[in-house]
Motif scaffolding. Structure first.
Motif, PDB file in Angstrom:
ATOM      1  N   GLN A 236       0.830  -1.198   0.000  1.00 36.41           N
ATOM      2  CA  GLN A 236       0.000   0.000   0.000  1.00 36.41           C
ATOM      3  C   GLN A 236       0.871   1.256   0.000  1.00 36.41           C
ATOM      4  OE1 GLN A 236      -2.579  -2.042   3.224  1.00 36.41           O
ATOM      5  NE2 GLN A 236      -4.050  -0.851   2.051  1.00 36.41           N
ATOM      6  N   ASP A 247     -12.114   0.148   9.538  1.00 36.51           N
ATOM      7  CA  ASP A 247     -13.273   0.149   8.654  1.00 36.51           C
ATOM      8  C   ASP A 247     -13.929  -1.219   8.776  1.00 36.51           C
ATOM      9  OD1 ASP A 247     -15.167   0.571   6.748  1.00 36.51           O
ATOM     10  OD2 ASP A 247     -13.809   0.572   5.039  1.00 36.51           O
ATOM     11  N   SER A 250     -11.570  -4.470   9.337  1.00 35.58           N
ATOM     12  CA  SER A 250     -10.265  -4.376   8.678  1.00 35.58           C
ATOM     13  C   SER A 250      -9.716  -2.961   8.780  1.00 35.58           C
ATOM     14  CB  SER A 250     -10.387  -4.803   7.213  1.00 35.58           C
ATOM     15  OG  SER A 250     -11.267  -3.943   6.508  1.00 35.58           O
ATOM     16  N   LYS A 252      -8.097   0.459   7.285  1.00 29.73           N
ATOM     17  CA  LYS A 252      -8.108   1.272   6.082  1.00 29.73           C
ATOM     18  C   LYS A 252      -6.919   2.217   6.148  1.00 29.73           C
ATOM     19  CE  LYS A 252     -10.872   4.798   3.701  1.00 29.73           C
ATOM     20  NZ  LYS A 252     -12.140   5.574   3.753  1.00 29.73           N
ATOM     21  N   ALA A 254      -5.097   5.399   4.299  1.00 27.84           N
ATOM     22  CA  ALA A 254      -5.349   6.471   3.329  1.00 27.84           C
ATOM     23  C   ALA A 254      -4.246   7.509   3.418  1.00 27.84           C
ATOM     24  CB  ALA A 254      -6.707   7.119   3.593  1.00 27.84           C
TER      25      ALA A 254
END
Length: 256
Positions: A236, A247, A250, A252, A254
Motif C-alpha cells: 500500500q 473500517d 479491517s 483502512k 489512506a
C-alpha cells in the motif's frame, strides 16, 4: 493420466520458501520466582491493554533470574502466561538452560545484548496538551483528543527495544520511531517522522482511534486489535504519509 515427466516437474516445484525477517518480540524478563506476585502483576499489565496482549508471542528472559528455575516452576510460569493471553515461544539465557527449554518444548536463545529498555514513567518533556474542540478544527486536520484528555508527548527518538504507552489518551511522537520498538495508546497515535516499529492504537478497544505518520515503514500497525504486518503494508502507501483507521473488521490506510 499424469506422465512420469510431469510428476518429475511437480516434484521439483518448491512448496515452501525460507525467508529472513526482523520481527519485534515482547520480552518477559523474569527477575525472581514468585508465581502469585507474577500472576497478579501480569494481570494488571493485561488489564491496561487487553487487545495488545491477546495471543501475543513472548520470549521469556531468564538472564537476571536470582534463583534456579526447575521444570515445575517453568510449567507454572508458562501456564500463567497462557492464562493471560500470552504465548511463550522461547527462553533466553545461558547454555545451561537448554535442558530446561527442551523439557518444555521451547527454543533456547542466547543472552541478549542489552538493547531492551523499559520506558514506564513519562519523560520530563511529556505533558498534558489542551486541544481545541472538534468543531473548531480546520477542515482536513488530523483527529485530536477531546479537551482534558491526557496526551503524552515524546520529543526524543524511540529506540529499538523501547515501549511507550499513553494510557487513557493519545500519544504524539515528534521524532523517528526505530524498528523493534513499540508505541501503544488508548487513543490516537501521531508520529511526526518515520514509523519503523510497531504502533497499536485503541488498545482498550476504541474503534475510533487512528494512527497518523509521516512515513509508513512499520513492522505492525493495529487499531482496536485489528492489525496489518509489514508484508501487507508494503503493498500500500509504503514510506508515505498516511492515516490508518478501522473500517468494519479491517484496517483502512489512506494518504494524508
Amino acid at each position: 493420466m499424469t506422465s512420469d515427466a510431469n510428476l518429475d516437474l511437480l516434484d521439483n516445484d518448491p512448496v515452501f520458501h525460507l525467508k529472513g525477517g526482523m520481527l519485534a518480540m515482547t520480552v518477559v524478563e523474569l527477575v525472581r520466582q514468585a508465581p502469585e506476585r507474577f500472576a497478579m502483576q501480569l494481570a494488571e499489565k493485561v488489564e491496561q491493554a487487553p487487545n495488545f496482549f491477546q495471543d501475543t508471542p513472548v520470549l521469556i528472559s531468564l538472564e537476571k533470574l536470582d534463583d534456579r528455575l526447575d521444570i515445575a516452576g517453568l510449567i507454572a510460569l508458562l501456564r500463567i502466561c497462557r492464562d493471560h493471553g500470552l504465548l511463550p515461544v522461547a527462553l533466553r539465557g545461558p547454555e545451561d538452560f537448554r535442558p530446561l527449554a527442551q523439557q518444555a518444548s521451547l527454543v533456547l536463545l542466547p543472552p541478549g545484548r542489552g538493547r531492551e529498555k523499559v520506558l514506564e514513567a513519562p519523560e520530563p518533556e511529556a505533558q498534558a496538551v489542551a486541544q481545541q474542540p472538534a468543531a473548531a478544527q480546520k477542515p482536513g486536520a488530523a483527529a485530536q483528543p477531546a479537551q482534558g484528555t491526557p496526551t503524552r508527548v515524546i520529543t526524543q527518538p524511540v529506540r529499538s527495544g523501547q515501549q511507550v504507552y499513553a494510557p487513557g489518551g493519545d500519544l504524539i511522537v515528534l521524532a523517528p520511531v526505530s524498528a523493534g520498538s513499540e508505541l501503544l495508546a488508548d487513543g490516537h497515535i501521531h508520529v511526526y517522522g518515520p514509523l519503523r516499529g510497531r504502533a497499536l492504537a485503541g488498545v482498550r478497544g476504541d474503534t475510533q482511534a487512528r494512527i497518523f505518520c509521516q512515513s509508513l515503514e512499520a513492522e505492525l500497525v493495529s487499531v482496536a486489535g485489528q492489525y496489518k504486518v509489514a508484508e501487507d503494508l508494503r503493498r500500500q502507501q509504503w514510506k508515505e504519509a498516511v492515516q490508518i483507521s478501522l473500517d468494519g473488521d479491517s484496517l483502512k490506510i489512506a494518504a494524508l
